[in-house]
Design a protein around this motif. Structure first.
Motif, short mmCIF file in Angstrom:
data_model
loop_
_atom_site.label_atom_id
_atom_site.label_comp_id
_atom_site.label_asym_id
_atom_site.label_seq_id
_atom_site.Cartn_x
_atom_site.Cartn_y
_atom_site.Cartn_z
N GLU A 119 0.89 -1.25 0.09
CA GLU A 119 0.11 -0.18 -0.14
C GLU A 119 0.90 0.94 0.14
N PRO A 120 1.68 1.12 0.99
CA PRO A 120 2.80 2.55 1.00
C PRO A 120 3.14 2.96 -0.42
N VAL A 121 3.63 1.90 -1.04
CA VAL A 121 4.29 2.15 -2.50
C VAL A 121 3.37 2.66 -3.45
N GLU A 122 1.95 1.95 -3.31
CA GLU A 122 0.93 2.32 -4.26
C GLU A 122 0.54 3.75 -4.06
N GLU A 123 0.58 4.22 -2.62
CA GLU A 123 0.24 5.51 -2.43
C GLU A 123 1.05 6.65 -2.84
N SER A 124 2.43 6.38 -2.64
CA SER A 124 3.30 7.50 -2.97
C SER A 124 3.65 7.41 -4.49
N LEU A 125 3.37 6.42 -5.24
CA LEU A 125 3.29 6.24 -6.59
C LEU A 125 2.27 7.05 -7.38
N ALA A 126 1.03 6.78 -6.70
CA ALA A 126 -0.07 7.53 -7.33
C ALA A 126 0.19 9.06 -7.17
N ASN A 127 0.74 9.59 -6.09
CA ASN A 127 1.24 11.00 -5.74
C ASN A 127 2.43 11.24 -6.60
N ARG A 128 2.71 10.78 -7.26
CA ARG A 128 4.07 10.80 -8.12
C ARG A 128 5.23 11.40 -7.08
N ASN A 129 5.31 10.92 -6.14
CA ASN A 129 6.28 11.06 -5.08
C ASN A 129 7.38 10.24 -5.48
N TRP A 130 8.17 10.65 -6.39
CA TRP A 130 9.38 9.74 -6.79
C TRP A 130 10.43 9.24 -5.65
N LYS A 131 10.74 10.37 -4.95
CA LYS A 131 11.88 10.08 -3.78
C LYS A 131 11.26 9.16 -2.56
N GLU A 132 9.86 9.28 -2.50
CA GLU A 132 9.24 8.43 -1.17
C GLU A 132 9.14 7.21 -1.76
N ARG A 136 10.36 3.46 -0.32
CA ARG A 136 9.46 2.41 0.17
C ARG A 136 9.44 1.46 -0.85
N THR A 137 9.88 1.36 -2.07
CA THR A 137 10.56 0.39 -3.03
C THR A 137 11.56 -0.57 -2.15
N ILE A 138 12.57 0.37 -1.73
CA ILE A 138 13.53 -0.47 -1.09
C ILE A 138 13.09 -1.11 0.20
N GLU A 139 12.34 -0.36 1.04
CA GLU A 139 11.33 -1.26 2.01
C GLU A 139 10.90 -2.63 1.60
N LEU A 140 10.27 -2.51 0.29
CA LEU A 140 9.22 -3.50 -0.20
C LEU A 140 10.34 -4.79 -0.51
N VAL A 141 11.59 -4.22 -1.09
CA VAL A 141 12.44 -5.32 -1.23
C VAL A 141 13.24 -6.12 -0.18
N ASP A 142 13.23 -5.12 1.00
CA ASP A 142 13.95 -5.84 2.31
C ASP A 142 12.71 -6.91 2.65
N ALA A 143 11.35 -6.37 2.47
CA ALA A 143 10.23 -7.36 2.89
C ALA A 143 10.53 -8.89 2.11
N CYS A 144 10.73 -8.77 0.92
CA CYS A 144 11.05 -9.96 0.08
C CYS A 144 12.07 -10.90 0.87
#
Ligand code: HEC
Length: 175
Positions: A119-132, A136-144
């Motif tokens: 969800e956090p990735v989807e949210e910031s992506l929808a807002n085109r907040n690239w940095k965020e 969050r993508t790095i956090e997602l990869v950590d979760a993998c």
């Protein structure tokens, strides 16, 4: 009583022919059965093959994730959104189709480690907040990787794969 005798021997011949043909038919069916047995043997193997391999599904997840990361890096909103949707769909597919694997409750592990970071990735992506989104993508990869460790596959270490494009594809936004 020659008539009876010849009659009975004729009966005997008929009976033998009948018996032999029954035998022949039976032999045939046995060979057919043996052949069927072979296809039956292929049955379970095929059934096993029909159960999706977790490694294959993970490979697909990895490919979509990497393409998503490259599209994100190129700040291509349309493409990044498309691939992240595929990432999510792949993860949902794993939960649904491979809920258990090698004794691990994969569906539960997916819900535990993976769902909270989507969800956090989807949210910031929808807002085109690239940095965020990148963070969050790095956090997602950590979760993998956390889940890999939790399922005894810690040796499979994935990375976002930013700036590493092995694909014959241009990820930059359309003009
Ligand atoms: C449920 C916990 C779990 C989560 C979450 C998870 N994985 Fe996996 N992953 C596994 C397991 C278990 C295997 C080993 C599968 C096997 O033995 O066939 C695996 C294997 C892999 C492999 C090796 C197979 C291959 O095709 O090379 C890759 C790559 C992979 N995962 C990528 C990812 C990525 C990328 C993510 C996150 C987007 C992720 N995984 C999230 C459990 C998980």
């Amino acid at each position: 009583m020659p008539a009876f005798e010849s009659g009975s021997s004729r009966l005997l011949v008929i009976a033998s022919v009948f018996f032999l043909s029954v035998l022949a038919i039976q032999c045939n069916t046995q060979t057919e059965n043996a052949q069927e047995g072979q296809t039956e043997n292929e049955g379970p193997t095929k059934a096993i093959e029909d159960v999706p391999e977790l490694a294959d599904a993970m490979g697909q997840l990895q490919t979509y994730l990497h393409k998503y990361a490259l599209a994100l890096e190129a700040e291509n909103h349309e493409l990044a959104t498309f691939y992240f949707h595929e990432v999510r769909a792949s993860a949902d597919g794993i939960k649904e189709n491979i809920p258990g694997y090698e004794g691990y409750d994969i569906a539960r592990f997916m819900r535990l480690f993976f769902d909270p970071v989507v969800e956090p990735v989807e949210e910031s992506l929808a807002n085109r907040n690239w940095k965020e989104t990148r963070a969050r993508t790095i956090e997602l990869v950590d979760a993998c990787n956390t889940c890999h460790s939790a399922t005894n596959h810690g040796f499979v270490q994935v990375t976002p794969g930013f700036s590493k494009n092995p694909f014959n594809q241009d990820f930059s936004p359309r003009e």
